[in-house]
Scaffold this motif. Structure first.
Motif: not given
Length: 215
Positions: A91-120
């Motif tokens: 959704q972010w990629s559809r709302a921002v300008g072409a030069l925008s970036s998403w910082d993966l080290l920004d803790a506020e960007r992350w949802k809290e863990p749920d019950e999903l087991d991610y593959p190893d």
């Protein structure tokens, strides 16, 4: 240059890269939640759609393992629905300008863990000790992996086979960014059957064969 726990340099995903990730997630049909998210596992974060795998070194990110970033678009796209541009990269990629970036080290960007087991998948990023052999890739997938890993558009791309598999065509292959913070992995296509003597060599030049009289 490898990143360390003290390296807080932003780890940016461009809008173009985000749209590639969202496109891969959309291509899965959203039947599996683990194929529609980026998941933090230890010092790395991963995205996979079963055919490709992208890894980011998120050392220094202070969120629990299994925290995740959503890649599913909103199910309700009405004008009254406010897009989630904080934790939903699609959704972010559809709302921002072409030069925008998403910082993966920004803790506020992350949802809290749920019950999903991610593959190893961590073990796949181990380089195999193999010789050279023919291998084939889906060109569109390979282009997307290179975009996700090396947005600067480098002409020189080096790839290496992953550990696992009993032949070169069974190994996944991977490529890294110059700063080693991002890595991508792609599974080769199954080669079509060739002739009975060389079943895996269809579409390749014939091996050199000395002609009579050659020295």
């Amino acid at each position: 240059m490898s990143s360390s726990i003290l390296d807080r340099t932003p780890l940016l995903v461009s809008r173009r890269q985000a749209r590639q990730l969202a496109s891969w997630a959309r291509g899965t049909g959203y039947d599996r939640a683990d194929l529609c998210r980026i998941s933090k596992q230890g010092k790395y974060a991963y995205y996979t759609n079963r055919f490709i795998l992208i890894r980011w070194d998120v050392s220094g990110l202070d969120v629990p393992d299994d925290s995740w970033i959503d890649l599913q678009p909103a199910y309700n796209d009405s004008e009254n629905t406010k897009p989630d541009i904080l934790t939903n990269m699609a959704q972010w990629s559809r709302a921002v300008g072409a030069l925008s970036s998403w910082d993966l080290l920004d803790a506020e960007r992350w949802k809290e863990p749920d019950e999903l087991d991610y593959p190893d998948v961590a073990h796949l990023f181990t380089r195999a000790n193999t010789g050279y052999a023919q291998v084939s890739f889906n060109a569109e997938l390979l282009e997307g992996v290179i975009l996700a890993v090396r947005p600067e558009g480098s002409i020189r791309i080096m790839m290496a086979p992953s550990a696992g598999g009993d032949s070169a065509s069974a190994h996944a292959w991977w490529v890294m960014s110059e700063d080693e913070r991002v890595a991508g992995l792609i599974v080769p296509m199954r080669l079509a059957l060739g002739g009975p003597e060389h079943p895996d060599e269809v579409g390749l030049p014939k091996p050199y064969k000395a002609e009579e009289g050659d020295k």
